[in-house]
Design an enzyme around this catalytic site. Structure first.
Site, PDB file in Angstrom:
ATOM      1  N   HIS A 135      -7.139 -44.686 -21.424  1.00  0.00           N
ATOM      2  CA  HIS A 135      -8.360 -45.181 -20.775  1.00  0.00           C
ATOM      3  C   HIS A 135      -9.576 -44.326 -21.139  1.00  0.00           C
ATOM      4  CE1 HIS A 135      -5.656 -47.554 -18.214  1.00  0.00           C
ATOM      5  NE2 HIS A 135      -6.715 -48.255 -17.861  1.00  0.00           N
ATOM      6  N   LYS A 139     -12.501 -42.635 -15.920  1.00  0.00           N
ATOM      7  CA  LYS A 139     -11.571 -43.208 -14.947  1.00  0.00           C
ATOM      8  C   LYS A 139     -11.155 -42.149 -13.925  1.00  0.00           C
ATOM      9  CE  LYS A 139      -7.245 -45.823 -14.579  1.00  0.00           C
ATOM     10  NZ  LYS A 139      -7.793 -46.612 -13.460  1.00  0.00           N
TER      11      LYS A 139
HETATM   12  N1  LIG Z   1      -7.454 -54.477 -11.499  1.00  0.00           N
HETATM   13  C1  LIG Z   1      -8.170 -54.453 -12.629  1.00  0.00           C
HETATM   14  O1  LIG Z   1      -8.002 -55.319 -13.516  1.00  0.00           O
HETATM   15  C2  LIG Z   1      -9.187 -53.402 -12.821  1.00  0.00           C
HETATM   16  C3  LIG Z   1      -9.320 -52.425 -11.909  1.00  0.00           C
HETATM   17  N2  LIG Z   1     -10.243 -51.444 -12.048  1.00  0.00           N
HETATM   18  C4  LIG Z   1     -10.333 -50.507 -10.944  1.00  0.00           C
HETATM   19  O2  LIG Z   1     -11.530 -50.785 -10.236  1.00  0.00           O
HETATM   20  C5  LIG Z   1     -12.030 -49.586  -9.653  1.00  0.00           C
HETATM   21  C6  LIG Z   1     -13.464 -49.385 -10.110  1.00  0.00           C
HETATM   22  O3  LIG Z   1     -13.468 -49.078 -11.497  1.00  0.00           O
HETATM   23  P1  LIG Z   1     -14.846 -48.817 -12.268  1.00  0.00           P
HETATM   24  O4  LIG Z   1     -15.753 -49.979 -12.113  1.00  0.00           O
HETATM   25  O5  LIG Z   1     -14.486 -48.365 -13.617  1.00  0.00           O
HETATM   26  O6  LIG Z   1     -15.424 -47.589 -11.431  1.00  0.00           O
HETATM   27  P2  LIG Z   1     -16.960 -47.212 -11.190  1.00  0.00           P
HETATM   28  O7  LIG Z   1     -16.979 -45.830 -10.662  1.00  0.00           O
HETATM   29  O8  LIG Z   1     -17.758 -47.541 -12.415  1.00  0.00           O
HETATM   30  O9  LIG Z   1     -17.419 -48.243 -10.043  1.00  0.00           O
HETATM   31  C7  LIG Z   1     -17.100 -48.133  -8.699  1.00  0.00           C
HETATM   32  C8  LIG Z   1     -18.370 -48.425  -7.926  1.00  0.00           C
HETATM   33  O10 LIG Z   1     -18.060 -48.565  -6.554  1.00  0.00           O
HETATM   34  C9  LIG Z   1     -19.064 -47.841  -5.817  1.00  0.00           C
HETATM   35  N3  LIG Z   1     -18.568 -47.548  -4.481  1.00  0.00           N
HETATM   36  C10 LIG Z   1     -17.820 -46.511  -4.055  1.00  0.00           C
HETATM   37  N4  LIG Z   1     -17.557 -46.621  -2.736  1.00  0.00           N
HETATM   38  C11 LIG Z   1     -18.159 -47.766  -2.333  1.00  0.00           C
HETATM   39  C12 LIG Z   1     -18.233 -48.444  -1.092  1.00  0.00           C
HETATM   40  N5  LIG Z   1     -17.680 -47.944   0.014  1.00  0.00           N
HETATM   41  N6  LIG Z   1     -18.919 -49.620  -1.038  1.00  0.00           N
HETATM   42  C13 LIG Z   1     -19.500 -50.137  -2.134  1.00  0.00           C
HETATM   43  N7  LIG Z   1     -19.471 -49.528  -3.347  1.00  0.00           N
HETATM   44  C14 LIG Z   1     -18.792 -48.366  -3.440  1.00  0.00           C
HETATM   45  C15 LIG Z   1     -19.327 -46.639  -6.676  1.00  0.00           C
HETATM   46  O11 LIG Z   1     -20.507 -45.983  -6.293  1.00  0.00           O
HETATM   47  P3  LIG Z   1     -20.675 -44.409  -6.684  1.00  0.00           P
HETATM   48  O12 LIG Z   1     -20.866 -44.406  -8.165  1.00  0.00           O
HETATM   49  O13 LIG Z   1     -21.881 -43.997  -5.896  1.00  0.00           O
HETATM   50  O14 LIG Z   1     -19.418 -43.704  -6.270  1.00  0.00           O
HETATM   51  C16 LIG Z   1     -19.410 -47.302  -8.051  1.00  0.00           C
HETATM   52  O15 LIG Z   1     -20.692 -47.873  -8.280  1.00  0.00           O
HETATM   53  C17 LIG Z   1     -11.065 -48.478 -10.089  1.00  0.00           C
HETATM   54  O16 LIG Z   1     -10.081 -48.271  -9.113  1.00  0.00           O
HETATM   55  C18 LIG Z   1     -10.437 -49.064 -11.350  1.00  0.00           C
HETATM   56  O17 LIG Z   1      -9.188 -48.509 -11.643  1.00  0.00           O
HETATM   57  C19 LIG Z   1     -11.066 -51.399 -13.121  1.00  0.00           C
HETATM   58  C20 LIG Z   1     -10.968 -52.337 -14.107  1.00  0.00           C
HETATM   59  C21 LIG Z   1     -10.005 -53.412 -14.052  1.00  0.00           C
HETATM   60  O1  LIG Z   2     -10.198 -47.933 -14.382  1.00  0.00           O
HETATM   61  C1  LIG Z   2     -10.059 -48.828 -15.252  1.00  0.00           C
HETATM   62  O2  LIG Z   2     -10.830 -48.957 -16.200  1.00  0.00           O
HETATM   63  C2  LIG Z   2      -8.927 -49.751 -15.111  1.00  0.00           C
HETATM   64  N1  LIG Z   2      -8.194 -49.675 -14.032  1.00  0.00           N
HETATM   65  C3  LIG Z   2      -7.052 -50.462 -13.737  1.00  0.00           C
HETATM   66  C4  LIG Z   2      -5.806 -49.605 -13.707  1.00  0.00           C
HETATM   67  O3  LIG Z   2      -5.872 -48.462 -13.235  1.00  0.00           O
HETATM   68  O4  LIG Z   2      -4.742 -50.076 -14.130  1.00  0.00           O
HETATM   69  C5  LIG Z   2      -6.926 -51.661 -14.658  1.00  0.00           C
HETATM   70  C6  LIG Z   2      -7.311 -51.383 -16.079  1.00  0.00           C
HETATM   71  O5  LIG Z   2      -6.367 -50.530 -16.640  1.00  0.00           O
HETATM   72  C7  LIG Z   2      -8.703 -50.770 -16.143  1.00  0.00           C
END
Ligand SMILES: NC(=O)C1=CN([C@@H]2O[C@H](COP(=O)(O)OP(=O)(O)OC[C@H]3O[C@@H](n4cnc5c(N)ncnc54)[C@H](OP(=O)(O)O)[C@@H]3O)[C@@H](O)[C@H]2O)C=CC1
Ligand SMILES: O=C(O)C1=N[C@H](C(=O)O)C[C@H](O)C1
Length: 250
Positions: A135, A139
């Protein structure tokens, strides 16, 4: 026909910002709220959100889901960090709100869902199985939710088939050299600038290996799964774990 009212939590994040655009572009969905850290959850009730797409981080997800389920708002959850204890807590909230649906998807991309299914199918036929997830370095968690789920599914398939323990003669090793042990399956995490989300399942038998590899090259890979989840979760009460349950994969 009225549009489904959708909110995105974590709307400024890497996947959340992509989800905002995807919901806005969908003819049958209406984006009613796009919340970032510090924004009040009361907005969800005030705007009449029917589904919340939860894409924040493991420290925030439980409070957000407690609010959503408590207010009868369905949720589609991509955020990682799920443990048995957290799932039990969520199921407790759902039992008090039996018409509410929550989908937790370790990965929303079709390729990753198929990787998990193929790995599960192949696992019993090989002596050795290891998972490598790769990744971007921003992350927050390791191993990835997808890798943890993949390893659990592989381990369950091997238990069901009564497979022998994996061969491994290692008697001394630096801490971490053999990866993390997830249900008996070694999982290795790489964090590398330039990558997004990638996974390899390595399977080995006498004289042969099989590698199942998936690459998410852009966050757009997760959007069809998120939109499908939002459309389906409103008619699927209770907890659904894994997008495969909303796909016809047979
Ligand atoms: N299931 C899937 O297919 C996927 C899952 N993911 C998962 O999604 C999650 C987010 O990933 P990613 O976008 O890369 O992370 P980021 O850090 O880019 O985004 C998370 C966002 O959520 C905000 N945030 C934190 N707490 C809150 C809250 N209480 N209310 C609203 N917003 C909040 C953060 O703000 P701040 O920056 O201020 O902390 C940030 O802007 C991770 O757990 C990742 O593993 C990601 C991609 C695919
Ligand atoms: O944080 C990410 O980027 C992603 N998070 C998810 C995970 O932890 O499996 C899904 C994907 O891998 C992207």
């Amino acid at each position: 026909m009225s549009k489904l009212r959708v909110a995105v939590l974590g709307a400024k994040g890497r996947i959340g910002s992509e989800a905002v655009r995807a919901v806005e572009a969908a003819d049958d969905l209406e984006l009613v709220a796009a919340l970032g850290r510090g924004d009040t959850l009361e907005t969800l009730a005030e705007t009449g959100a029917q589904v919340a797409v939860e894409l924040t981080n493991p420290d925030s997800v439980m409070a957000n889901l407690e609010y959503c389920v408590g207010h009868g708002i369905h949720a589609v959850v991509g955020t990682t960090g799920w443990t048995d204890e957290r799932l039990a807590q969520l199921n407790g909230w759902l039992s008090a709100s039996p018409e509410t649906g929550v989908l937790i998807a370790p990965n929303f991309s079709i390729g990753a869902v198929l990787t998990m299914k193929f790995a599960q199918q192949a696992a019993r036929y090989f002596e050795s199985v290891e998972v490598i997830e790769l990744h971007h370095p921003n992350k927050a968690d390791a191993p990835s939710g997808t890798a943890a789920r993949t390893a659990q599914l592989i381990a369950a398939a091997r238990r069901e088939a009564d497979c022998a323990p994996q061969p491994d003669a290692t008697s001394t090793a630096l801490d971490g050299a053999r990866g993390a042990d997830v249900d008996g399956i070694p999982v290795h995490s790489v964090r590398l600038r330039g990558l997004l989300a990638h996974q390899e399942v390595l399977l080995g038998g006498e004289g042969e290996t099989l590698t199942i590899r998936h690459d998410s090259l852009h966050h757009s890979s997760f959007m069809p799964g998120i939109l499908l989840g939002a459309r389906r979760v409103v008619t699927t009460p209770g907890l659904t774990f894994g997008l495969e349950h909303f796909l016809d994969l047979n």
